[in-house]
Design a protein around this motif. Structure first.
Motif, PDB file in Angstrom:
ATOM      1  N   GLU A  24       0.810  -1.213   0.000  1.00  0.00           N
ATOM      2  CA  GLU A  24       0.000   0.000   0.000  1.00  0.00           C
ATOM      3  C   GLU A  24       0.845   1.265   0.000  1.00  0.00           C
ATOM      4  O   GLU A  24       0.464   2.273  -0.588  1.00  0.00           O
ATOM      5  N   ASN A  25       1.997   1.219   0.644  1.00  0.00           N
ATOM      6  CA  ASN A  25       2.813   2.429   0.775  1.00  0.00           C
ATOM      7  C   ASN A  25       4.115   2.364  -0.011  1.00  0.00           C
ATOM      8  O   ASN A  25       5.001   3.188   0.191  1.00  0.00           O
ATOM      9  N   GLU A  68       6.746   5.035   1.193  1.00  0.00           N
ATOM     10  CA  GLU A  68       6.319   6.306   1.754  1.00  0.00           C
ATOM     11  C   GLU A  68       5.836   6.095   3.185  1.00  0.00           C
ATOM     12  O   GLU A  68       4.997   5.234   3.443  1.00  0.00           O
ATOM     13  N   ILE A  69       6.395   6.881   4.097  1.00  0.00           N
ATOM     14  CA  ILE A  69       5.903   6.874   5.466  1.00  0.00           C
ATOM     15  C   ILE A  69       4.629   7.711   5.548  1.00  0.00           C
ATOM     16  O   ILE A  69       3.641   7.317   6.162  1.00  0.00           O
ATOM     17  N   ASN A  70       4.679   8.869   4.911  1.00  0.00           N
ATOM     18  CA  ASN A  70       3.512   9.726   4.739  1.00  0.00           C
ATOM     19  C   ASN A  70       3.781  10.588   3.511  1.00  0.00           C
ATOM     20  O   ASN A  70       4.686  10.300   2.728  1.00  0.00           O
ATOM     21  N   SER A  71       2.983  11.634   3.344  1.00  0.00           N
ATOM     22  CA  SER A  71       3.124  12.442   2.136  1.00  0.00           C
ATOM     23  C   SER A  71       4.437  13.203   2.082  1.00  0.00           C
ATOM     24  O   SER A  71       4.840  13.681   1.016  1.00  0.00           O
ATOM     25  N   ARG A  72       5.139  13.340   3.221  1.00  0.00           N
ATOM     26  CA  ARG A  72       6.378  14.125   3.258  1.00  0.00           C
ATOM     27  C   ARG A  72       7.630  13.272   3.450  1.00  0.00           C
ATOM     28  O   ARG A  72       8.722  13.711   3.123  1.00  0.00           O
ATOM     29  N   TRP A  73       7.499  12.083   3.976  1.00  0.00           N
ATOM     30  CA  TRP A  73       8.660  11.257   4.302  1.00  0.00           C
ATOM     31  C   TRP A  73       8.636   9.953   3.507  1.00  0.00           C
ATOM     32  O   TRP A  73       7.565   9.352   3.323  1.00  0.00           O
ATOM     33  N   LYS A  74       9.806   9.537   3.072  1.00  0.00           N
ATOM     34  CA  LYS A  74       9.923   8.253   2.412  1.00  0.00           C
ATOM     35  C   LYS A  74      11.298   7.657   2.690  1.00  0.00           C
ATOM     36  O   LYS A  74      12.246   8.371   3.020  1.00  0.00           O
ATOM     37  N   GLY A  87      12.934  13.543   3.813  1.00  0.00           N
ATOM     38  CA  GLY A  87      11.725  14.239   4.243  1.00  0.00           C
ATOM     39  C   GLY A  87      11.728  15.665   3.737  1.00  0.00           C
ATOM     40  O   GLY A  87      12.785  16.308   3.666  1.00  0.00           O
TER      41      GLY A  87
END
Length: 796
Positions: A286-287, A327-333, A368
């Motif tokens: 998913e991510n 992707e951890i979230n929209s800003r971090w990967k 990030g």
């Protein structure tokens, strides 16, 4: 009893649509899946789930005449019949529904356009009202992905299986000027069987035709439904040749295990070395996604490799590698790209996809991005894939550093600080190297002398572990005077904490703290001149930076500031070094003039020229370090060389640019490049000339000059030719040359290339390497090709 209604145009309520919802429209549209279209909904219907429509939709029927025969239990619409239902449309000369047999037939220029855009043409069709069985004559299907099926007749049975009799399949368009002309390629078969459950198309007793000529007979051939992007099966074979490996044929099988993960297994048989096995696992979550690749071989003739190659006696060789991106979230990967192998050049020897470059970089990262900040954390390992030369005392690979980690962070204050922009830049770097490079290990690049630090250049480095943490705060603000002068004061404060654990003789400091305070001022005065036919902007620029002297130059390692070229692009940089290990100190002034102009005739001109001056303090570029960076750079004297650049372009594809560094005393050229390119509707050409004066400090005692040419010509709409060459002018060496021929259209592409490369002096290996490659691609069927490497002049 017969009733007749002429010029009928009816909007039928649901009670009558019950009559035709499963027949007139649904049955007609059920032909779409048996033609292997791209509609996922209809593909599901073929599995027996039922035709899915909007239950509240109404059917619009329009015809010249509508006849009800209550005795025969038939309904006939004839004369320009058009039926629209739920976004789908049927056009025919006549449509008949028999309520006793529950069959519907359409005849005369039948055309069905379903709401996804697929179009079906037929002369006559006869299907049941549950659309599980039927028969069609003279069928032609055009799908939204521009594939086409044509058949004398088609039969549908069981709601899943559709059989085309004497069918043709192609992804090519017919010639508009001559429709009878054969398409570029097509597959003809006595039977084409589309299986809706297996999502496959099978051709029986068929032949593959190219330009109307049969070139391959296919007793049985099966491919995935064109609407299916992933399906288990054998892939097209690949071909390869290498002098030490022999000829190779690659066979691959793809397992579509699930919608989000799959496996590809391959075996390549080489005539000299045996069988190379490969496998790649791919998994999408998913991510993000990741893959795992392994490869291995038991070599038949490992002694065929050069005696200086460290892996010459290795019978069993292999590698394992993985790539991931999440992707951890929209800003971090975060992610990774790592590789380990049994020896230093297995992956390059056997051209493992994605790992055959001369330098393979393994990397683990975390990044990030904030609204006004950026974070970048990386761990690196460098693997140089090359043969061991007897002239090297130690392996090149053992001299490559481990980087654990490299950390960069940038923060820009969201609000103005005393009316200006405030930012903080930080960098952390920790390296470990087993063996050091010393100056005697310098080997000039033999393939591309313009870029120092390329794969073939051995950059020096200290052994052991060294670490450095850097943080710098900068403030700057623009002031604009009434007459347009832009004044920018700059303040900066930087600190470096450095620790070294090394036995390299050049390193004299084990711990150090380095500080640099800067007070600077930049003054620019953009002056605009305009007329009815042109605009010109001239911008005199002056900078002054007052700093303390750089400390510990030459006493600590320099790992990230080794590559340095002084030219017009970095004339106005506050710190001209390329990395953090060196920092520019002393008081320096930069003076220059920028120009840009636009002519109404479409021409644009830009330019920059200037010079730099060391006014006080120690000149960092005259302070030798571990790798002599700054020497012979043009900045090592109190008054630098002149730097300039000039470019012109028009709006018709022409551009010309030149840049150079000129001696401060006699204006002689020290380094320069000229690039030009021009594009026409069918032809594009480009040329590049590079010149570098002697640099004895780096081992270059003679002038270096290089000329590169490239061209591409489109012969017609589909054919093009291209080529390029690079020539070393001093030694009169053709460093590389390539040529190719390519064809491409909507359904087929072909390319063939030839290239030759040779090392220029001072390299002692001057025999050319030759490579030949080709690639053929048939849209929706697949592609295959070969890459040949005929080394050591074996073509002669």
């Amino acid at each position: 009893m017969v009733s007749e209604l002429s010029k009928a145009r009816l909007i039928l309520p649901n009670i009558f649509s019950q009559l035709v919802r499963g027949t007139a429209i649904a049955c007609l549209l059920s032909i779409v899946p048996m033609a292997a279209t791209t509609s996922p909904v209809l593909a599901q219907d073929a599995l027996g789930e039922g035709f899915k429509t909007n239950p509240d939709a109404r059917m619009l029927l329009q015809a010249d005449e509508l006849v009800y025969d209550r005795d025969m239990q038939t309904v006939v619409a004839q004369g320009a019949v058009q039926i629209e239902y739920d976004g789908n449309r049927l056009v025919a000369d006549k449509v008949t529904y028999n309520r006793q047999t529950n069959r519907m037939s359409a005849s005369g220029n039948v055309q069905v356009v379903e709401k996804d855009g697929n179009t079906i043409y037929t002369d006559e069709m006869d299907v049941t009202d549950d659309f599980r069985d039927g028969f069609v004559n003279g069928l032609r299907v055009e799908t939204t992905d521009d594939t086409r099926f044509v058949a004398e007749s088609a039969e549908r049975s069981g709601g899943e299986i559709t059989t085309f009799n004497n069918g043709v399949y192609t992804a090519c368009q017919a010639c508009t000027k001559n429709p009878d002309k054969p398409v570029l390629w097509q597959i003809k078969a006595q039977k084409i069987i589309w299986n809706g459950a297996r999502k496959s198309v099978r051709f029986e007793r068929g032949q593959f035709e190219l330009f109307g000529m049969p070139i391959a007979f296919l007793p049985a051939f099966e491919m995935a439904d064109p609407s299916v992007k992933r399906k288990s099966g054998f892939l097209f074979p690949g071909f390869a040749y290498k002098d030490k490996l022999g000829f190779g044929v690659k066979a691959s099988y793809f397992w579509n295990l699930a919608p989000n993960y799959d496996l590809t297994a391959s075996t390549t048989g080489y005539t000299k070395q045996g069988f190379l096995s490969e496998a790649e696992w791919r998994h999408r979550l998913e991510n993000g996604s990741y893959n795992l690749r392994i490869a291995g071989i038991h070599q038949f003739k490992s002694g065929d490799f050069n005696s200086n190659t460290i892996d010459a006696d290795n019978k069993n060789r292999g590698m394992i590698a993985s790539k991931g991106d999440f992707e951890i979230n929209s800003r971090w990967k975060y992610g990774w790209d790592v590789m380990a192998q049994s020896d230093k050049n297995f992956s390059r020897t056997y051209d493992i996809e994605g790992y055959s470059s001369s330098t393979q970089t393994s990397n683990i990262y975390l990044t990030g991005i904030g609204e006004r900040s950026h974070f970048d954390l990386n761990f690196y390992r460098f693997n140089v894939q090359e043969d061991k030369s007897s002239s090297h005392e130690n392996e090149v690979d053992s001299k490559q550093p481990w980087v654990f980690p490299s950390l960069d962070h940038l923060y820009i204050a969201p609000d103005a600080v005393y009316g200006g922009e405030f930012s903080i830049t930080s960098n952390l770097q920790v390296l470990y190297r087993k063996n050091q490079y010393d100056n005697a290990s310098l080997v000039p690049s033999t393939n591309s002398f313009i870029q120092r630090g390329s794969d073939n250049y051995r950059v020096p480095g200290a052994s052991g572990t060294n670490a450095r943490f850097t943080s710098e705060a900068e403030w700057k603000r623009n002031f604009i005077t009434p007459n347009g002068v832009v004044i920018t004061p700059i303040l900066a404060l930087r600190g470096d904490a450095i620790g070294v654990n090394s036995n390299s003789i050049d390193v004299t400091r084990s711990q150090a703290f380095r500080a640099m305070a800067t007070a600077g001022m930049e003054v620019r005065w953009p002056i605009l001149f305009s007329s009815t036919s042109s605009t010109h902007i001239i911008e005199p620029t002056a900078q002054l930076f007052v700093r303390n002297n750089e400390t510990y130059a030459g006493a600590i390692p320099n790992e990230d500031a080794q590559s340095f070229v002084f030219d017009a692009t970095n004339l106005f940089e506050r710190d001209k070094f390329s990395g953090y290990d060196r920092v520019e100190g002393g008081t320096r002034a930069n003076l220059g003039l920028r120009y840009s102009g636009n002519l109404n005739s479409g021409w644009g001109v830009y330019g920059l020229a200037g010079q730099s001056f060391q006014l006080a303090g120690r000149n960092s570029f005259a302070s030798p370090d571990f790798v002599n960076v700054g020497a012979e750079s043009g900045l090592q004297n109190s008054r630098s060389d002149y730097v300039a650049m000039l470019g012109i372009s028009d709006n018709e594809g022409f551009s010309l640019a030149g840049r150079g560094r000129f001696d401060r005393k006699d204006f002689s050229l020290q380094r320069g490049e000229i690039e030009a390119q021009k594009s026409w509707s069918r032809l594009s050409v480009s040329a590049r000339y590079a010149y570098i004066a002697p640099q004895p400090t780096y081992g270059y005692n003679h002038i270096r000059q290089e000329l590169s040419l490239a061209a591409s010509a489109r012969v017609n709409e589909n054919w093009r030719v291209f080529g390029g060459t690079t020539y070393e002018l001093v030694s009169n060496t053709l460093v590389r040359a390539s040529a190719g021929l390519a064809y491409d259209d909507e359904c087929f592409s072909y390319s063939m290339t030839y290239s030759q490369s040779r090392n220029a002096p001072p390299s002692t290996v001057t025999k050319p390497d030759h490579s030949i490659g080709f690639k053929i691609s048939f849209r929706t069927l697949g592609d295959f090709g070969s890459t040949s490497n005929l080394s050591k002049g074996s073509l002669y």
